[in-house]
Design a protein around this motif. Structure first.
Motif, short mmCIF file in Angstrom:
data_model
loop_
_atom_site.label_atom_id
_atom_site.label_comp_id
_atom_site.label_asym_id
_atom_site.label_seq_id
_atom_site.Cartn_x
_atom_site.Cartn_y
_atom_site.Cartn_z
N ILE A 1 4.06 16.34 -8.88
CA ILE A 1 4.55 14.97 -8.88
C ILE A 1 4.57 14.51 -7.44
O ILE A 1 4.98 15.27 -6.55
CB ILE A 1 5.96 14.88 -9.52
CG1 ILE A 1 5.89 15.29 -10.98
CG2 ILE A 1 6.54 13.47 -9.38
CD1 ILE A 1 7.18 15.12 -11.76
N CYS A 2 4.11 13.31 -7.21
CA CYS A 2 4.03 12.86 -5.82
C CYS A 2 5.39 12.35 -5.33
O CYS A 2 6.28 12.02 -6.12
CB CYS A 2 2.93 11.83 -5.63
SG CYS A 2 3.38 10.15 -6.05
N SER A 3 5.51 12.29 -4.02
CA SER A 3 6.80 11.97 -3.39
C SER A 3 7.27 10.55 -3.69
O SER A 3 8.45 10.25 -3.52
CB SER A 3 6.71 12.18 -1.88
OG SER A 3 5.60 11.48 -1.37
N ASN A 4 6.37 9.69 -4.18
CA ASN A 4 6.78 8.31 -4.49
C ASN A 4 7.85 8.24 -5.58
O ASN A 4 8.52 7.25 -5.72
CB ASN A 4 5.59 7.49 -4.98
CG ASN A 4 4.73 7.06 -3.83
OD1 ASN A 4 5.18 7.03 -2.69
ND2 ASN A 4 3.49 6.73 -4.12
N HIS A 5 7.96 9.31 -6.36
CA HIS A 5 8.88 9.26 -7.49
C HIS A 5 10.25 9.85 -7.16
O HIS A 5 11.11 9.94 -8.04
CB HIS A 5 8.27 9.97 -8.70
CG HIS A 5 6.89 9.49 -8.96
ND1 HIS A 5 6.64 8.24 -9.47
CD2 HIS A 5 5.68 10.04 -8.67
CE1 HIS A 5 5.33 8.07 -9.53
NE2 HIS A 5 4.73 9.13 -9.05
N PHE A 6 10.41 10.26 -5.92
CA PHE A 6 11.71 10.83 -5.54
C PHE A 6 12.44 9.89 -4.61
O PHE A 6 11.81 9.12 -3.87
CB PHE A 6 11.50 12.19 -4.88
CG PHE A 6 10.96 13.21 -5.82
CD1 PHE A 6 11.81 13.94 -6.63
CD2 PHE A 6 9.59 13.40 -5.95
CE1 PHE A 6 11.32 14.86 -7.53
CE2 PHE A 6 9.07 14.32 -6.85
CZ PHE A 6 9.95 15.05 -7.65
N VAL B 1 -3.34 15.98 -8.91
CA VAL B 1 -3.11 14.59 -9.28
C VAL B 1 -1.67 14.48 -9.75
O VAL B 1 -1.21 15.32 -10.51
CB VAL B 1 -4.04 14.15 -10.44
CG1 VAL B 1 -3.84 12.68 -10.77
CG2 VAL B 1 -5.48 14.42 -10.09
N CYS B 2 -1.00 13.44 -9.30
CA CYS B 2 0.38 13.23 -9.74
C CYS B 2 0.38 13.08 -11.27
O CYS B 2 -0.40 12.32 -11.82
CB CYS B 2 0.93 11.98 -9.07
SG CYS B 2 2.58 11.57 -9.61
N VAL B 3 1.27 13.80 -11.94
CA VAL B 3 1.26 13.77 -13.41
C VAL B 3 1.91 12.50 -13.99
O VAL B 3 1.88 12.30 -15.20
CB VAL B 3 1.96 15.01 -14.03
CG1 VAL B 3 1.17 16.26 -13.72
CG2 VAL B 3 3.40 15.13 -13.56
N VAL B 4 2.50 11.68 -13.13
CA VAL B 4 3.02 10.40 -13.62
C VAL B 4 1.82 9.51 -13.90
O VAL B 4 1.07 9.17 -13.00
CB VAL B 4 3.99 9.76 -12.60
CG1 VAL B 4 4.43 8.39 -13.07
CG2 VAL B 4 5.18 10.67 -12.36
N LYS B 5 1.64 9.20 -15.18
CA LYS B 5 0.42 8.54 -15.63
C LYS B 5 0.12 7.24 -14.89
O LYS B 5 -1.02 6.94 -14.57
CB LYS B 5 0.52 8.27 -17.13
CG LYS B 5 -0.75 8.60 -17.89
CD LYS B 5 -0.55 8.26 -19.35
CE LYS B 5 -1.60 8.89 -20.23
NZ LYS B 5 -1.24 8.79 -21.64
N LEU B 6 1.19 6.47 -14.67
CA LEU B 6 1.01 5.17 -14.01
C LEU B 6 0.58 5.31 -12.56
O LEU B 6 0.16 4.35 -11.95
CB LEU B 6 2.35 4.42 -14.01
CG LEU B 6 2.82 3.83 -15.30
CD1 LEU B 6 4.30 3.54 -15.21
CD2 LEU B 6 2.05 2.55 -15.56
N CYS B 7 0.74 6.46 -12.02
CA CYS B 7 0.69 6.62 -10.57
C CYS B 7 -0.72 6.85 -10.06
O CYS B 7 -1.22 6.12 -9.22
CB CYS B 7 1.61 7.76 -10.18
SG CYS B 7 1.61 8.08 -8.44
N LYS B 8 -1.37 7.86 -10.57
CA LYS B 8 -2.74 8.18 -10.16
C LYS B 8 -2.89 8.58 -8.70
O LYS B 8 -4.00 8.61 -8.19
CB LYS B 8 -3.69 7.02 -10.49
CG LYS B 8 -3.71 6.67 -11.97
CD LYS B 8 -4.88 5.77 -12.30
CE LYS B 8 -5.04 5.60 -13.80
NZ LYS B 8 -3.93 4.96 -14.45
N ASN B 9 -1.81 8.88 -8.01
CA ASN B 9 -1.95 9.40 -6.65
C ASN B 9 -2.56 10.79 -6.72
O ASN B 9 -2.16 11.60 -7.55
CB ASN B 9 -0.59 9.49 -5.96
CG ASN B 9 -0.20 8.18 -5.31
OD1 ASN B 9 -1.05 7.33 -5.05
ND2 ASN B 9 1.08 8.02 -5.05
N ASN B 10 -3.51 11.03 -5.87
CA ASN B 10 -4.05 12.39 -5.77
C ASN B 10 -4.46 12.67 -4.34
O ASN B 10 -4.61 11.76 -3.54
CB ASN B 10 -5.20 12.59 -6.74
CG ASN B 10 -6.40 11.74 -6.37
OD1 ASN B 10 -6.98 11.91 -5.31
ND2 ASN B 10 -6.74 10.81 -7.24
ZN LIG Z 1 2.98 9.75 -8.26
#
Ligand SMILES: [Zn+2]
Length: 280
Positions: free
Chosen positions: A58-63, A3-12
């Protein structure tokens, strides 16, 4: 299940099928880069104690797009040294991430609805304010200072003279956006010219409820000797102008080393000026 560790994200990985193009990236082995990632996540989660686990991702959305590349085999990889930048805060989750977020959260809302709701709730997309990092001790000192002075009235604050110095950089173009077409990245109209050794000038001045003081161009770095000279030849005439005939005033300055040097303290002692240090 990562699970992406960015709390707001919740992508898994189970929610996002492969075709979303979202990839999950483990914390880097390089301790310096790893610390940068951790710092970003701590800020984003507002959990100063947070630490990554061995399998944290961390998911790719944050890069940034430019930090990601595809291998020959079609795998999305992260460039060395890349640090998460995007969608770490609620206010920054606009606009690209709304649609995937709402679908991820199984919410059936259009991007427009999300935008409207955010607007209703008074969330504006803003550039984050830059503030010096404060330690717990500095925060405690500032709070104590604020409490000590909170009951002073407007008349008191009008009689406060505050002085400080600040460095100004010439050729500092603060443009944050350019509107350009494809291939115009390095067009002279679209670049911010940087120079290796920017011309900097340090200015000292004072303000009070009576107005703004004249500017003094600091020679080199402000050290205690020059500061005493400035106090004697600039500050004191200014104070006499603002507060004539023994009108009461309080002089305030921050705790920069040149302000608190022993010889400077002695100067204020001799003058019998009420001088107050601001919490740093
Ligand atoms: Zn994420």
């Amino acid at each position: 299940m990562p699970v992406c560790v960015v709390k707001l994200c919740k992508n898994n990985t189970t929610r996002n099928k492969k075709d979303t193009g979202i990839t999950y990236h483990q914390f880097p082995a390089d301790p310096v880069i790893c610390d940068r990632w951790t710092a970003k996540v701590r800020l984003s989660r507002e959990e100063s104690w947070w630490n990554p686990r061995e399998r944290s991702v961390i998911c790719s959305n944050h890069f940034n797009e430019s930090d990601l590349y595809f291998t020959k085999g079609g795998l999305k990889r992260l460039c060395k040294g890349a640090v998460p930048q995007n969608a770490l805060f609620l206010s920054s989750t606009l606009p690209d991430n709304i649609s995937h977020k709402s679908t991820d959260a199984s919410v059936n809302a259009s991007e427009r609805t999300v935008r409207r709701k955010l607007k209703e709730l008074d969330f504006k997309a803003c550039r984050p304010a830059r503030k010096p990092k404060l330690t717990a001790a500095m925060k405690a000192k500032r709070l104590k200072w604020a409490k000590q002075w909170q009951d002073k009235d407007v008349d008191f604050w009008r009689s406060v003279c505050f002085s400080d110095e600040s460095t100004f950089e010439i050729l500092q173009n603060k443009a944050q956006y350019v509107r350009r077409r494809h291939g115009e990245k390095f067009h002279p109209d679209c670049v911010v010219p940087t120079v290796k050794y920017p011309t900097k000038v340090m200015i000292w001045s004072a303000i009070s409820g009576k107005g703004t003081g004249r500017l003094y161009v600091v020679k080199g770095i402000m050290r205690q000797d020059q500061y005493k000279e400035v106090l004697e030849n600039r500050l004191i005439p200014q104070l006499r102008e603002w507060f004539p005939n023994g009108e009461p005033f309080t002089f305030m300055q921050d705790g920069a080393p040149c302000h608190t040097a022993r010889s400077v303290k002695a100067f204020f002692g001799r003058k019998k000026y009420p001088s107050v240090g601001l919490a740093r």
